[in-house]
Design a protein around this motif. Structure first.
Motif, mmCIF file in Angstrom:
data_model
loop_
_atom_site.group_PDB
_atom_site.id
_atom_site.type_symbol
_atom_site.label_atom_id
_atom_site.label_comp_id
_atom_site.label_asym_id
_atom_site.label_seq_id
_atom_site.Cartn_x
_atom_site.Cartn_y
_atom_site.Cartn_z
ATOM 1 N N ALA A 3 39.146 55.657 -8.884
ATOM 2 C CA ALA A 3 39.197 54.436 -9.866
ATOM 3 C C ALA A 3 40.400 54.665 -10.900
ATOM 4 O O ALA A 3 41.198 53.943 -11.062
ATOM 5 N N SER A 4 40.371 55.932 -11.272
ATOM 6 C CA SER A 4 41.307 56.199 -12.200
ATOM 7 C C SER A 4 43.021 56.361 -11.809
ATOM 8 O O SER A 4 43.597 55.883 -12.239
ATOM 9 N N GLN A 5 43.033 56.625 -10.237
ATOM 10 C CA GLN A 5 44.328 56.577 -9.854
ATOM 11 C C GLN A 5 44.583 55.167 -9.573
ATOM 12 O O GLN A 5 45.783 54.760 -9.697
ATOM 13 N N THR A 6 43.671 54.291 -9.138
ATOM 14 C CA THR A 6 43.811 52.715 -9.098
ATOM 15 C C THR A 6 44.496 52.204 -10.652
ATOM 16 O O THR A 6 45.260 51.490 -10.443
ATOM 17 N N LEU A 7 43.821 52.798 -11.450
ATOM 18 C CA LEU A 7 44.102 52.032 -12.868
ATOM 19 C C LEU A 7 45.767 52.556 -13.384
ATOM 20 O O LEU A 7 46.162 52.032 -14.247
ATOM 21 N N ASP A 8 46.114 53.800 -12.995
ATOM 22 C CA ASP A 8 47.217 54.108 -13.134
ATOM 23 C C ASP A 8 48.372 53.530 -12.387
ATOM 24 O O ASP A 8 49.380 52.787 -13.008
ATOM 25 N N LEU A 9 48.092 52.855 -11.411
ATOM 26 C CA LEU A 9 48.729 51.959 -10.643
ATOM 27 C C LEU A 9 48.860 50.640 -11.323
ATOM 28 O O LEU A 9 49.991 50.057 -11.695
ATOM 29 N N VAL A 10 47.639 50.074 -11.919
ATOM 30 C CA VAL A 10 47.633 48.971 -12.511
ATOM 31 C C VAL A 10 48.490 49.122 -14.066
ATOM 32 O O VAL A 10 49.178 48.326 -14.244
ATOM 33 N N ARG A 11 48.485 50.264 -14.733
ATOM 34 C CA ARG A 11 49.024 50.406 -15.756
ATOM 35 C C ARG A 11 50.712 50.265 -15.640
ATOM 36 O O ARG A 11 51.512 49.490 -16.528
ATOM 37 N N ARG A 12 51.117 50.777 -14.577
ATOM 38 C CA ARG A 12 52.663 50.591 -14.190
ATOM 39 C C ARG A 12 53.155 49.101 -13.755
ATOM 40 O O ARG A 12 54.238 48.853 -13.979
ATOM 41 N N ARG A 61 41.105 50.276 -19.603
ATOM 42 C CA ARG A 61 40.723 51.390 -18.753
ATOM 43 C C ARG A 61 39.408 52.004 -18.990
ATOM 44 O O ARG A 61 38.809 52.196 -18.019
ATOM 45 N N GLU A 62 39.303 52.404 -20.564
ATOM 46 C CA GLU A 62 38.069 52.952 -20.670
ATOM 47 C C GLU A 62 36.802 52.087 -20.291
ATOM 48 O O GLU A 62 35.921 52.680 -19.930
ATOM 49 N N ASP A 63 36.889 50.698 -20.424
ATOM 50 C CA ASP A 63 35.925 50.222 -20.180
ATOM 51 C C ASP A 63 35.422 50.015 -18.618
ATOM 52 O O ASP A 63 34.312 49.955 -18.135
ATOM 53 N N CYS A 64 36.420 50.018 -17.810
ATOM 54 C CA CYS A 64 36.429 49.967 -16.356
ATOM 55 C C CYS A 64 35.686 51.272 -15.869
ATOM 56 O O CYS A 64 34.835 51.125 -15.104
ATOM 57 N N LEU A 65 36.043 52.470 -16.421
ATOM 58 C CA LEU A 65 35.786 53.690 -16.155
ATOM 59 C C LEU A 65 34.075 54.012 -16.515
ATOM 60 O O LEU A 65 33.336 54.743 -16.091
ATOM 61 N N SER A 66 33.479 52.886 -17.442
ATOM 62 C CA SER A 66 32.112 53.121 -17.775
ATOM 63 C C SER A 66 31.447 52.087 -17.156
ATOM 64 O O SER A 66 30.153 51.986 -17.378
ATOM 65 N N ASP A 67 31.895 51.548 -16.297
ATOM 66 C CA ASP A 67 31.018 50.671 -15.331
ATOM 67 C C ASP A 67 31.181 50.791 -13.875
ATOM 68 O O ASP A 67 32.155 50.860 -13.194
ATOM 69 N N GLY A 68 29.975 51.185 -13.377
ATOM 70 C CA GLY A 68 29.783 51.564 -12.156
ATOM 71 C C GLY A 68 30.248 50.492 -11.097
ATOM 72 O O GLY A 68 30.828 50.995 -9.945
ATOM 73 N N ARG A 69 30.048 49.414 -11.208
ATOM 74 C CA ARG A 69 30.227 48.462 -10.224
ATOM 75 C C ARG A 69 31.578 48.213 -10.098
ATOM 76 O O ARG A 69 32.263 48.117 -9.083
#
Length: 304
Positions: free
Chosen positions: A197-206, A217-225
């Motif tokens: 998920a962190s790798q996906t979020l790096d793509l989103v940031r770009r 990003r922080e909220d995404c990584l704290s949500d299992g779903r």
């Protein structure tokens, strides 16, 4: 995986000359795996083999689908590659002769065991059967017991059970998942979801299409779903880029579905405000909104 071939392999084994190992494993606080491998009585070996054979026979005609982090389709089982599971090699290492314990399992360790693995050696290759441990906890306000020489004796709390189910089967480079949740529990795959998920979020940031990105990003990584959905999205990178390139369509979907998402900077960015928007933004990135062909009905993929 061809389950019929697997059943034929098990049927072809000589019950008088079975070669198998049983491993009970737990994950320690330091992230390492500890496995114990007791000897198995010859009569019990045949019984255990019959248990796993019956379990796989039941799924011979069940539809198989590729593993999806966001969940399985009811009535289907899943396939995966063992080398896609980050912890798989660590678990195998814990079962190797250099690390496995052949001694009696300490009583204090039994309650910490999380799964067992039956390894059956065959000419076609080693077959691994994984199952979460069944623990016989004490009755609330009582206890379990057994009859010994006419006396009823209290059993201690160190009993383990082998039930007639199998969660995962591995043969060669193929993994068959009979229980989706067990894959996550046995292989502690949540950590892997977080990494992908962190790798996906790096793509989103770009893409530079979401304001307040760090909080998003922080909220995404704290949500299992959400981390599961982002893990799947990593395999759909081209689709995600197309979504952001067709930003006019993104705005149109927000209007049609009445999503609580504002647009900023001359209609070029999504405004992230709080966690209530996470699922909708994730669905937008996965292109999960649709209009049905027959009834012209608007909807979205609820698997996210």
């Amino acid at each position: 995986m061809n389950v019929t071939d697997l059943v034929n392999i098990l049927n072809g084994l000589d019950d008088q000359d079975l070669d198998m190992r049983l491993y009970f494993t737990r994950k320690k606080p330091n992230g390492k795996y500890q496995s114990y491998s007791p000897t198995i009585d010859p009569d019990l070996q045949k019984e255990i083999k019959d248990i796993v054979k019956l379990a796989v026979e039941k799924v011979q005609n069940v539809e198989q689908r590729p593993f999806s982090p966001i969940g399985t389709i009811e009535g289907c089982i899943e396939t995966y590659a063992p080398n896609e599971v980050t912890s798989f090699n660590d678990i195998l290492e814990s079962m190797s002769e250099d690390f496995v314990s052949r001694k009696e399992i300490p009583p204090e360790e039994i309650s910490k065991l999380t799964f067992y693995c039956l390894k059956i050696y065959t000419e076609e290759g080693d077959i691994l059967f994984f199952r979460r441990v069944t623990k016989f906890n004490r009755l609330k306000g009582g206890f379990f017991g057994k009859f010994t020489n006419g006396d009823f004796m209290k059993l201690d709390g160190t009993l383990l059970g082998i039930d007639p189910n199998v969660d995962i089967v591995i043969l060669g480079e193929e993994m068959l998942i009979l229980n989706h949740i067990s894959l996550e529990r046995i292989f502690s795959i949540q950590d892997q979801y977080h990494e992908k998920a962190s790798q996906t979020l790096d793509l989103v940031r770009r893409t530079n299409r979401i304001t307040n990105y760090e909080q998003f990003r922080e909220d995404c990584l704290s949500d299992g779903r959400v981390t599961r959905a982002l893990t799947k999205l990593l395999n759909e990178e081209d689709s995600m880029h197309q979504v952001f390139e067709n930003f006019e369509n993104v705005i149109q979907v927000i209007d049609i579905f009445g999503l609580n998402i504002e647009i900023a900077e001359e209609n070029t960015k999504l405004v992230y405000e709080d966690k209530s928007q996470l699922l909708d933004i994730t669905r937008l990135m996965r292109d999960s909104f649709y209009r049905s062909w027959i009834n012209n009905r608007d909807g979205f993929d609820e698997g996210v």
